[in-house]
Write an enzyme that holds these catalytic residues in place. Structure first.
Site, mmCIF file in Angstrom:
data_model
loop_
_atom_site.group_PDB
_atom_site.id
_atom_site.type_symbol
_atom_site.label_atom_id
_atom_site.label_comp_id
_atom_site.label_asym_id
_atom_site.label_seq_id
_atom_site.Cartn_x
_atom_site.Cartn_y
_atom_site.Cartn_z
ATOM 1 N N LYS A 66 53.858 82.526 -35.169
ATOM 2 C CA LYS A 66 54.938 81.241 -35.166
ATOM 3 C C LYS A 66 56.227 81.850 -35.431
ATOM 4 O O LYS A 66 56.463 83.201 -35.431
ATOM 5 C CB LYS A 66 54.513 80.853 -36.464
ATOM 6 C CG LYS A 66 56.150 79.611 -36.658
ATOM 7 C CD LYS A 66 55.362 78.561 -37.542
ATOM 8 C CE LYS A 66 56.117 77.464 -38.629
ATOM 9 N NZ LYS A 66 56.358 77.204 -39.736
ATOM 10 N N SER A 141 55.709 71.243 -39.060
ATOM 11 C CA SER A 141 56.561 72.344 -38.402
ATOM 12 C C SER A 141 55.516 72.720 -37.717
ATOM 13 O O SER A 141 55.844 73.801 -36.115
ATOM 14 C CB SER A 141 58.105 73.577 -38.315
ATOM 15 O OG SER A 141 57.048 73.978 -39.658
ATOM 16 N N SER A 165 54.362 72.284 -43.641
ATOM 17 C CA SER A 165 53.793 72.385 -42.340
ATOM 18 C C SER A 165 53.443 73.271 -41.875
ATOM 19 O O SER A 165 52.903 74.055 -40.564
ATOM 20 C CB SER A 165 55.168 73.049 -42.235
ATOM 21 O OG SER A 165 56.151 72.554 -41.952
HETATM 22 N N1 GLN Z 1 58.742 68.027 -42.727
HETATM 23 C C1 GLN Z 1 59.343 69.052 -44.066
HETATM 24 C C2 GLN Z 1 60.374 69.156 -43.775
HETATM 25 O O1 GLN Z 1 61.179 68.657 -42.717
HETATM 26 C C3 GLN Z 1 57.840 70.273 -44.226
HETATM 27 C C4 GLN Z 1 58.489 71.182 -43.597
HETATM 28 C C5 GLN Z 1 57.452 72.746 -43.038
HETATM 29 O O2 GLN Z 1 57.410 72.664 -44.518
HETATM 30 N N2 GLN Z 1 58.699 73.716 -43.013
HETATM 31 O O3 GLN Z 1 61.113 69.510 -44.597
#
Ligand code: GLN
Length: 485
Positions: A66, A141, A165
Site C-alpha cells: 500500500k 482505504s 480499511s
Molecule cells: N473509512 C474510515 C475513514 O475514512 C476508515 C479508514 C481507515 O481505516 N484507514 O476514516
C-alpha cells in the site's frame, strides 16, 4: 499461476516448475493490464527482479505494498498530492521484514488519500474500480491492494486499517483481510493517520496466506514503542481446524433484520446469508449465541471515531508543510508557502477532517469533544471486553451489503444502517485482532463476514476463520469479470 496460494507457489519454485523471475515478470505484466482497467497502482516496479528461493514460504514470490508504507528509493505518496514526488530514504519495518523473508515487491497500491476514506475514490491518481464489477467501488482505504489481490496479480498485498480499511475492501472484493492485535506489527514507516487506531495488516485470498504473511511482518521494533514481542506466536504453524467448544456470539442490534425500518431486499439477503453461516459455526461444534449491547453506545460509535481519528490526523499531519517533504509551496514568507502547499496538496475531504480535528482539539472544546470521545471509546471497548469474558469471538456481517456503485458513492449513508457500516471501528478502538473472510454473494457480488476477538487472541480468531473458510467455497477465489489468468 499467480492465482495460486503461497504454499503452492513455494512448491512450484522449489521444484523448479517456475522461477522467481518468471513470477515477478508475470506479476508486472498483469499489473499494467489491471491498471488500465481498475487503476489499482500508483507505481509499478518494472525493474523488479526475482530472488533465490529459500526455506521461507514467501521467498521469490511477488507482492504489493500500500502506498502509505515508506519504501526506500521508491515513490511513496500516500495517494496525496502533498507527497506526489516523495521518495523515502528508509523502509517501513514491516516491509523490511518481508524483504528479509525474500518477498519481492512489484508495485505500490492506491489508497484513499492518507487512508482517510472508505471508497477508494479519493487518491490523487484517481478512483479504483472493483474487479468483480467495474462500475462499483472496492471500498477503502486499501482499495488498490484489495483490487490487485482479488484480480490474481499476486497472493497478497499489505494494507493498513484505522477504522476498517483492510477489512471492508476485503469484503467488497471477495477476499481475506486481517489486522492483528495492535502493536503486533510495527507501524514504523507507515504514514501515521490516527496513531492510536492505526494497524498494519494484510489482504490475501486465504486465511492460511494471511497467517503466513503476518508471521513474517510482525515483531517488536525499537522504533515503535507500541510494538510488542510476539516471538511465541506462530500463526501459520498453529492454524487448526478444530474449533469444537469455541464460543462465538453475534450482536442482535446489528444482525437482526427487525431492527431496520424498510430494509431493502439486498439488506435482507445480506443478513440472511450471514445468519446461514452461524449454522456452519454450529456444525463445526461451536456454541453460538445472540447478545445485546448498549444501543446508546453503539449509536455513538461513528461520532467517537470521527472525533478521535480527525484529532489525531490533524496533529499527525501538521508536519506536511512542503518544507521537509513534498513540493515547496509558493509565497514570500514561510507561512504563505506552507498555506499554498497545503491548499493545493490536500483534497477537500481531508481539509474537512482537519477542520473537525482542529475544532475538537481547541482548548475550549477539548474536554467537551475530544475527552468525551475518549471516554465513550473506553466504554465501548469495555462493552466488548465484557463479551470476551464469555465468548472467544464476536462474529458480524461486514457493511450493509456488497460493493456500492461508484456513481452513488457520494450519497449520504442511510442513518439506519450506520452501525452496520461502522462497527468494525470497535476493533481499532480496542486494538482487537480482526479478520474478514468472504461468506458468499449478494446480488452476484461478494460479501464478507468478520470475526473479532480479544487482544492477543489472534490464533483463536484465525482458527475460527480457518475452520469457517473450510466449510465454504470461497477460499482462493479470484474476481470473475477482470480475470487476467
Ligand atoms: N473509512 C474510515 C475513514 O475514512 C476508515 C479508514 C481507515 O481505516 N484507514 O476514516
Amino acid at each position: 499461476m499467480l492465482e495460486k496460494s503461497i504454499k503452492e507457489l513455494h512448491e512450484d519454485l522449489v521444484s523448479g516448475k517456475v522461477t522467481s523471475d518468471e513470477l515477478v515478470k508475470e506479476a508486472i505484466r498483469k499489473s499494467h493490464e489491471l491498471n488500465d482497467e481498475c487503476n489499482a497502482f500508483v507505481t509499478i516496479l518494472d525493474d523488479a527482479k526475482g530472488v533465490p528461493v529459500t526455506d521461507n514460504l514467501l521467498s521469490g514470490i511477488p507482492y504489493g505494498v500500500k502506498d502509505n508504507y515508506s519504501t526506500k528509493g521508491v515513490l511513496s505518496t500516500g495517494s496525496s498530492n502533498t507527497l506526489k514526488d516523495y521518495v523515502p530514504f528508509f523502509t517501513a519495518t514491516s516491509i523490511e521484514n518481508l524483504e528479509k523473508s525474500g518477498a519481492v515487491m512489484v508495485n505500490k497500491t492506491v489508497l484513499d488519500e492518507f487512508g482517510m476514506g472508505g471508497t477508494g475514490t479519493t487518491g490523487h491518481t484517481g478512483i479504483v474500480r472493483n474487479p468483480w464489477d467495474k462500475t462499483r467501488m472496492c471500498a477503502g482505504s486499501s482499495a488498490g491492494s484489495a483490487c490487485a489481490v482479488a484480480a490474481g496479480i499476486y497472493p497478497y498485498a499489505t494494507g493498513s486499517d484505522t477504522g476498517d480499511s483492510i477489512r471492508k475492501p476485503a469484503a467488497y472484493c471477495g477476499i481475506v483481510g486481517y489486522k492483528p492485535t495492535y502493536g503486533m506489527i510495527s507501524r514504523y514507516g507507515l504514514f501515521p493517520f490516527a496513531s492510536s487506531l492505526d494497524h498494519c495488516g494484510v489482504l490475501s485470498r486465504s486465511v492460511e496466506d494471511a497467517a503466513i504473511v503476518v508471521d513474517n511482518m510482525k515483531g517488536i521494533d525499537k522504533y515503535d514503542m507500541t510494538s510488542w514481542d510476539s516471538k511465541d506466536f506462530h500463526l501459520y504453524d498453529d492454524l487448526n481446524l478444530d474449533v469444537k467448544g469455541k464460543r462465538v456470539c453475534y450482536i442482535k442490534e446489528i444482525c437482526d433484520i427487525e431492527n431496520y425500518s424498510n430494509p431493502s431486499d439486498e439488506l435482507k439477503e445480506h443478513l440472511k446469508n450471514f445468519k446461514e453461516k452461524l449454522e456452519l459455526c454450529k456444525e463445526l461444534g461451536m456454541e453460538v449465541d445472540a447478545v445485546s449491547v448498549n444501543e446508546t453506545l453503539l449509536k455513538a460509535l461513528s461520532s467517537v471515531y470521527v472525533v478521535i481519528s480527525c484529532a489525531e490526523a490533524t496533529s499527525n499531519m501538521s508536519n506536511l508543510t512542503g518544507f521537509i517533504f513534498g513540493p515547496r509551496g509558493e509565497g514570500n514568507t514561510y507561512i504563505e508557502q506552507m498555506k499554498d502547499h497545503r491548499t493545493k496538496g490536500f483534497s477537500p475531504l481531508i481539509k474537512r477532517r482537519f477542520v473537525i480535528g482542529s475544532y475538537v482539539l481547541q482548548s475550549e472544546n477539548k474536554d467537551r469533544y475530544f475527552h468525551n470521545a475518549a471516554r465513550a471509546r473506553r466504554l465501548l471497548v469495555d462493552e466488548w471486553k465484557n463479551i470476551f469474558k464469555d465468548y472467544d469471538a464476536v462474529i458480524l456481517p461486514v457493511g450493509s451489503g456488497p460493493a456500492k456503485e461508484l456513481e452513488n458513492s457520494a450519497n449520504k449513508l442511510d442513518e439506519n444502517r450506520a452501525v452496520l457500516e461502522d462497527h468494525l471501528q470497535i476493533g481499532n478502538f480496542g486494538g482487537f485482532p480482526s479478520i474478514t473472510i468472504p461468506d458468499g454473494f449478494v446480488s452476484n457480488l461478494p460479501v464478507g463476514l468478520n470475526i473479532t476477538g480479544n487482544c492477543y487472541n489472534d490464533q483463536t480468531v484465525l482458527n475460527i476463520a480457518y475452520a469457517l473458510e473450510s466449510k465454504m467455497d470461497y477460499k482462493n477465489q479470484v474476481a470473475k469479470e477482470v480475470n487476467h489468468g
